[in-house]
Design a protein around this motif. Sequence first.
Motif, PDB file in Angstrom:
ATOM      1  N   GLU A 111       0.856  -1.173   0.000  1.00 42.20           N
ATOM      2  CA  GLU A 111       0.000   0.000   0.000  1.00 42.20           C
ATOM      3  C   GLU A 111       0.895   1.227   0.000  1.00 42.20           C
ATOM      4  N   THR A 112       0.471   2.264  -0.697  1.00 41.16           N
ATOM      5  CA  THR A 112       1.230   3.507  -0.732  1.00 41.16           C
ATOM      6  C   THR A 112       0.285   4.686  -0.570  1.00 41.16           C
ATOM      7  N   HIS A 113       0.870   5.799  -0.212  1.00 41.23           N
ATOM      8  CA  HIS A 113       0.144   7.061  -0.132  1.00 41.23           C
ATOM      9  C   HIS A 113       0.776   7.965  -1.176  1.00 41.23           C
ATOM     10  N   TRP A 120       1.323  -3.014   4.113  1.00 37.65           N
ATOM     11  CA  TRP A 120       1.034  -4.140   3.223  1.00 37.65           C
ATOM     12  C   TRP A 120      -0.321  -4.726   3.590  1.00 37.65           C
ATOM     13  N   ARG A 121      -1.098  -5.067   2.602  1.00 41.46           N
ATOM     14  CA  ARG A 121      -2.390  -5.707   2.815  1.00 41.46           C
ATOM     15  C   ARG A 121      -2.398  -7.016   2.049  1.00 41.46           C
TER      16      ARG A 121
END
Length: 141
Positions: free
Chosen positions: A35-37, A57-58
């Motif tokens: 996951e990132t922003h 992380w998902r």
Amino acid sequence: MANPYSIGRDCRITVLWNGQRVDLRDVTSFGASQETHALRASPLNGMPVEFNVPNGWRGSFQIARASAALDNLVAAIEAAYWNAGTVGSGTIYQYVTEPDGTTSTWEYTNVSIKLKNDAWQSDQMVHQTVQFFASTRAKIS
């Protein structure tokens, strides 16, 4: 000749919760996505740019239910919350046998889990799906 590509059976996982190993014997699938922003700038004098900041992380994994180990873990997590207000976290280790014979080990830390699917049907194997979030994934070896 050895297999030149990774295949599903080249992966195995181990789950630790509060320092204790959870014996999930028959893990049948595993997946994780970073996951990132996104940070973005649109300069007046140029093209837009974007930077992706790591944001955990998902993922999920599925087991063929061979014992009550996963159910016991979920029950213990719930009991810890309702009895003492604590929410524990775990660690997932992913071991990948690479096509060249070496092993890569990945450590997912500060893991939270939820039991997503627990379907029971007549004359069918029970498959349980766990969804998880991890703060980080680090290469151990």
